[in-house]
Design a protein around this motif. Structure first.
Motif, PDB file in Angstrom:
ATOM      1  N   ARG A  92     -11.994   1.505   2.916  1.00 29.05           N
ATOM      2  CA  ARG A  92     -11.461   1.927   1.609  1.00 29.05           C
ATOM      3  C   ARG A  92     -10.878   0.799   0.777  1.00 29.05           C
ATOM      4  O   ARG A  92     -10.211   1.058  -0.207  1.00 29.05           O
ATOM      5  N   ALA A 121       1.398   4.253  -2.822  1.00 20.05           N
ATOM      6  CA  ALA A 121       1.264   5.684  -2.517  1.00 20.05           C
ATOM      7  C   ALA A 121       2.523   6.436  -2.933  1.00 20.05           C
ATOM      8  O   ALA A 121       2.446   7.546  -3.478  1.00 20.05           O
ATOM      9  N   LEU A 164       0.835  -1.200   0.000  1.00 20.74           N
ATOM     10  CA  LEU A 164       0.000   0.000   0.000  1.00 20.74           C
ATOM     11  C   LEU A 164       0.873   1.254   0.000  1.00 20.74           C
ATOM     12  O   LEU A 164       0.658   2.191  -0.780  1.00 20.74           O
ATOM     13  N   ALA A 198      -6.207   6.382   0.687  1.00 21.15           N
ATOM     14  CA  ALA A 198      -6.930   5.373  -0.084  1.00 21.15           C
ATOM     15  C   ALA A 198      -8.230   5.968  -0.605  1.00 21.15           C
ATOM     16  O   ALA A 198      -8.871   6.781   0.075  1.00 21.15           O
ATOM     17  N   SER A 199      -8.618   5.568  -1.796  1.00 15.15           N
ATOM     18  CA  SER A 199      -9.805   6.118  -2.435  1.00 15.15           C
ATOM     19  C   SER A 199     -11.084   5.431  -1.964  1.00 15.15           C
ATOM     20  O   SER A 199     -11.035   4.300  -1.474  1.00 15.15           O
ATOM     21  N   LYS A 253     -10.160   4.846   6.733  1.00  9.67           N
ATOM     22  CA  LYS A 253      -9.891   6.273   6.678  1.00  9.67           C
ATOM     23  C   LYS A 253      -9.597   6.771   8.089  1.00  9.67           C
ATOM     24  O   LYS A 253     -10.232   6.351   9.050  1.00  9.67           O
ATOM     25  N   ILE A 271      -8.727  -1.460   4.835  1.00  8.06           N
ATOM     26  CA  ILE A 271      -8.090  -0.148   4.918  1.00  8.06           C
ATOM     27  C   ILE A 271      -9.128   0.825   5.449  1.00  8.06           C
ATOM     28  O   ILE A 271     -10.247   0.886   4.936  1.00  8.06           O
ATOM     29  N   SER A 278      -7.991   1.384  -5.080  1.00 11.06           N
ATOM     30  CA  SER A 278      -7.207   2.507  -5.590  1.00 11.06           C
ATOM     31  C   SER A 278      -6.617   3.300  -4.435  1.00 11.06           C
ATOM     32  O   SER A 278      -7.247   3.436  -3.387  1.00 11.06           O
ATOM     33  N   VAL A 279      -5.435   3.829  -4.657  1.00 11.99           N
ATOM     34  CA  VAL A 279      -4.767   4.623  -3.637  1.00 11.99           C
ATOM     35  C   VAL A 279      -4.036   5.791  -4.300  1.00 11.99           C
ATOM     36  O   VAL A 279      -3.555   5.669  -5.419  1.00 11.99           O
ATOM     37  N   SER A 280      -4.048   6.922  -3.631  1.00 12.63           N
ATOM     38  CA  SER A 280      -3.224   8.041  -4.059  1.00 12.63           C
ATOM     39  C   SER A 280      -2.313   8.400  -2.893  1.00 12.63           C
ATOM     40  O   SER A 280      -2.480   7.884  -1.788  1.00 12.63           O
TER      41      SER A 280
END
Length: 129
Positions: A110, A22, A18, A125-126, A95, A93, A119-121
């Protein structure tokens, strides 16, 4: 944003993956000059970003913290074991809701580091779709 598809059996391996995703998102979102090369300043920023992660292994959750400069903030958390009520699964995951706390219901979940397909930025996590 990076799509994570790899699956794991160990939660800590999933957490490391993860963070790797990122980091990749942060480095890919950099701006380039016309020659497509990164400046020394940008490379230094990326290195500081990659080295700014802290993983805190708690009783129920693995906390993921991010340091930038002199500030540390919670990035999110991962569930260590299935919850007794069945709402949270090992590897979920979560928030961050505050420093060291997580949103446990609704939009707080997430994805799952063990199952992949989330998805992760670099900012977090999105939302699940």
């Amino acid at each position: 944003m990076k799509q994570v598809t790899k699956q794991f059996t160990d939660v800590m391996d999933g957490v490391k993956n993860l963070i790797k995703a990122a980091n990749a998102d942060y480095c890919d979102s950099t701006s380039y000059d016309g020659s497509k090369t990164k400046s020394d300043v940008r490379l230094e920023m990326e290195e500081k970003f990659k080295n700014g992660w802290t993983i805190k292994d708690g009783k129920k959750y693995i906390g993921i913290y991010k340091s930038l400069g002199n500030q540390q903030s919670i990035w999110g958390g991962v569930v260590k074991e299935d919850s007794a009520n069945g709402l949270l699964k090992k590897g979920d995951i979560l928030k961050a809701a505050g420093f060291g706390s997580y949103t446990l219901r609704g939009a707080g979940r997430r994805g799952n580091v063990l199952n992949g397909n989330f998805s992760v930025s670099w900012t977090g996590a999105s939302y699940l779709v």
